[in-house]
Structures are given as C-alpha cells and as structure tokens.
Design a protein around this motif. Structure first.
Motif, PDB file in Angstrom:
ATOM      1  N   THR A  53       0.816  -1.211   0.000  1.00  0.00           N
ATOM      2  CA  THR A  53       0.000   0.000   0.000  1.00  0.00           C
ATOM      3  C   THR A  53       0.853   1.267   0.000  1.00  0.00           C
ATOM      4  OG1 THR A  53      -0.159   0.052   2.421  1.00  0.00           O
ATOM      5  CG2 THR A  53      -1.856  -1.164   1.231  1.00  0.00           C
ATOM      6  N   ASP A  54       2.146   1.157   0.314  1.00  0.00           N
ATOM      7  CA  ASP A  54       3.037   2.316   0.320  1.00  0.00           C
ATOM      8  C   ASP A  54       3.490   2.638  -1.094  1.00  0.00           C
ATOM      9  OD1 ASP A  54       3.088   2.660   3.121  1.00  0.00           O
ATOM     10  OD2 ASP A  54       4.606   1.099   3.319  1.00  0.00           O
ATOM     11  N   ALA A  55       3.406   3.915  -1.456  1.00  0.00           N
ATOM     12  CA  ALA A  55       3.854   4.331  -2.780  1.00  0.00           C
ATOM     13  C   ALA A  55       5.361   4.467  -2.829  1.00  0.00           C
ATOM     14  CB  ALA A  55       3.197   5.647  -3.170  1.00  0.00           C
ATOM     15  N   GLY A  56       5.977   4.913  -1.717  1.00  0.00           N
ATOM     16  CA  GLY A  56       7.408   5.155  -1.727  1.00  0.00           C
ATOM     17  C   GLY A  56       7.739   6.260  -2.719  1.00  0.00           C
ATOM     18  N   GLY A  60       8.407   7.334 -13.328  1.00  0.00           N
ATOM     19  CA  GLY A  60       7.842   6.647 -14.488  1.00  0.00           C
ATOM     20  C   GLY A  60       7.009   5.433 -14.117  1.00  0.00           C
ATOM     21  N   GLY A  61       6.347   5.493 -12.949  1.00  0.00           N
ATOM     22  CA  GLY A  61       5.513   4.382 -12.504  1.00  0.00           C
ATOM     23  C   GLY A  61       6.269   3.259 -11.813  1.00  0.00           C
TER      24      GLY A  61
END
Length: 92
Positions: A53-56, A60-61
C-alpha cells in the motif's frame, strides 16, 4: 528532494542499456533525510520497509529502492575508529 550534484546511471557494458540502478549525490545533505523518509527507509532496520500500500518514491511508474551510502572519507574514518577500539577488519 533537492539539487542533484552528481548522478551515474549504471549500464550494461555489452548492450549500453540501463541496468535499472543509479548513484545520486545531492548538493545539500539536508536532502537525504527527505528522500529516506519519503521512500520508506527505516534507519533502525537499515533497509527500506514498504508494504504493497506504500507508494514510496516512484519514477515513471516504477517504485525506487533507496539506499543511503557514505563517502570514502566517512568509511575510512569508521574503519580507523573501529580498529582503534580493538575491532578488526578483513579484506574480502
């Protein structure tokens, strides 16, 4: 996170294509805690701690693995201090 002073993109010698890693040095060291916090790096654990759940930090995805490093001078000072305290260092 801050102005980049130096960046080296790691490339495959045979193909010249990116190997997916780079070394980045920021102009101001105050940038380092910012990117470590945003990336989910846990200083106590000594590694990046993220769940799905963490985007960090993403570019570029793609989520980046962020690992802090020290300068050669800092590393030499650490080795000297360790040896002075009775520690030993082995070459690989």
């Amino acid at each position: 996170f801050g102005d980049v002073e130096h960046c080296v993109l790691v490339k495959d010698k045979a193909t010249g294509r990116s190997r997916g890693s780079a070394f980045v040095r920021f102009r101001d060291q105050s940038s380092v805690p910012k990117i470590l916090k945003e990336s989910g790096y846990d200083i106590a654990a000594g590694r990046q701690v993220l769940d799905e759940t963490d985007a960090g930090v993403t570019v570029g995805g793609r989520r980046l693995l962020v690992v802090p490093a020290v300068s050669k001078t800092t590393a030499k000072d650490f080795v000297s201090e360790s040896v002075n305290l009775g520690g030993t260092m082995k070459k690989r």
